[in-house]
Scaffold this motif. Sequence first.
Motif, mmCIF file in Angstrom:
data_model
loop_
_atom_site.group_PDB
_atom_site.id
_atom_site.type_symbol
_atom_site.label_atom_id
_atom_site.label_comp_id
_atom_site.label_asym_id
_atom_site.label_seq_id
_atom_site.Cartn_x
_atom_site.Cartn_y
_atom_site.Cartn_z
ATOM 1 N N ASN A 1 -6.805 -5.018 10.625
ATOM 2 C CA ASN A 1 -6.618 -5.931 9.499
ATOM 3 C C ASN A 1 -7.860 -6.036 8.623
ATOM 4 N N VAL A 52 -7.696 -3.084 6.269
ATOM 5 C CA VAL A 52 -6.668 -3.294 5.244
ATOM 6 C C VAL A 52 -7.191 -4.246 4.178
ATOM 7 N N GLU A 53 -7.825 -5.333 4.601
ATOM 8 C CA GLU A 53 -8.368 -6.315 3.648
ATOM 9 C C GLU A 53 -9.442 -5.691 2.770
ATOM 10 N N HIS A 66 -7.819 -3.339 0.243
ATOM 11 C CA HIS A 66 -7.172 -4.147 -0.798
ATOM 12 C C HIS A 66 -8.188 -4.548 -1.869
ATOM 13 N N GLN A 67 -9.370 -4.950 -1.445
ATOM 14 C CA GLN A 67 -10.418 -5.331 -2.395
ATOM 15 C C GLN A 67 -10.818 -4.135 -3.268
ATOM 16 N N SER A 109 -8.129 -3.413 -5.978
ATOM 17 C CA SER A 109 -7.739 -4.499 -6.857
ATOM 18 C C SER A 109 -7.810 -4.072 -8.331
ATOM 19 N N SER A 149 1.076 4.879 -4.771
ATOM 20 C CA SER A 149 0.790 4.234 -3.486
ATOM 21 C C SER A 149 -0.152 5.108 -2.675
ATOM 22 N N TYR A 196 -0.778 1.046 6.979
ATOM 23 C CA TYR A 196 -0.498 0.191 5.831
ATOM 24 C C TYR A 196 -0.250 1.057 4.601
ATOM 25 N N PHE A 219 -0.509 0.849 0.495
ATOM 26 C CA PHE A 219 -1.062 0.091 -0.629
ATOM 27 C C PHE A 219 -0.366 0.517 -1.919
#
Length: 236
Positions: free
Chosen positions: A97, A100-101, A104-105, A108, A203, A222, A224
């Motif tokens: 996780n 993944v976080e 994501h950043q 963005s 993606s 995951y 994205f």
Amino acid sequence: MDLKQHYNNLYQESITKYKNDNYDLDKLIDSPADNRFGITLLIRPPQKIKNEIDNFLSNLKKIEPNQYYHPKSDIHITVMSIISCYQGFELSQIETNNYVEMIHQCLSGIPSFSIQFKGLTASPSCVMVQGFLIDNTLKQIRDNLRTNFKSSDLQHSIDKRYAIQTAHSTIFRLRNNLIAKDKFIDLIEQYKNYEFGTFTVDSLDLVFNDWYQRVDKVQKLYEFKLKTQPNNVYTK
């Protein structure tokens, strides 16, 4: 980087090695003891593009049946090897996780973008489809990943082997000596500038993978989604 020149330099150097029987065989591709795993952020081309690649590989397989051909399920472009494959790596060693976080950043505000698959290049052990970038979006993604991971405490090996800059896809690997070298080289020459197609990347997948991205050993962690741009070209 001038991608076209870079690909051409690789091609000329490697074809010369093939002609002189100075190529490299992958000694681990059939080894049951190969336990190299890592995590990778990658792009999957659409089915139409993979079909074009598979048609070429089918022709090549008739000439060199004893080599390793990446199946359609395994064809990809590496965005970044977050943790490059090494012996004994397991998912239990990291907190997924957190990765993944972090990604994501890095993504963005990043929009979808296009890649053109045109022609072939090579290394002393592989044949690759050349990927050309329409803009600097992939470079921006990679720069974001480098900056954020290198300033974090998360395990990673970004740029430890080399700083990835291309958008190629490896589709063929030498596992045995060539048995029809001249015909092999001739066919590659025929496809040197072949148009495999242009597609939109909307993606990216984060995966736990072996060295060869074999579908039976890959675990998708995951997906994205990128912001869709209406003017991008998409090939289904």
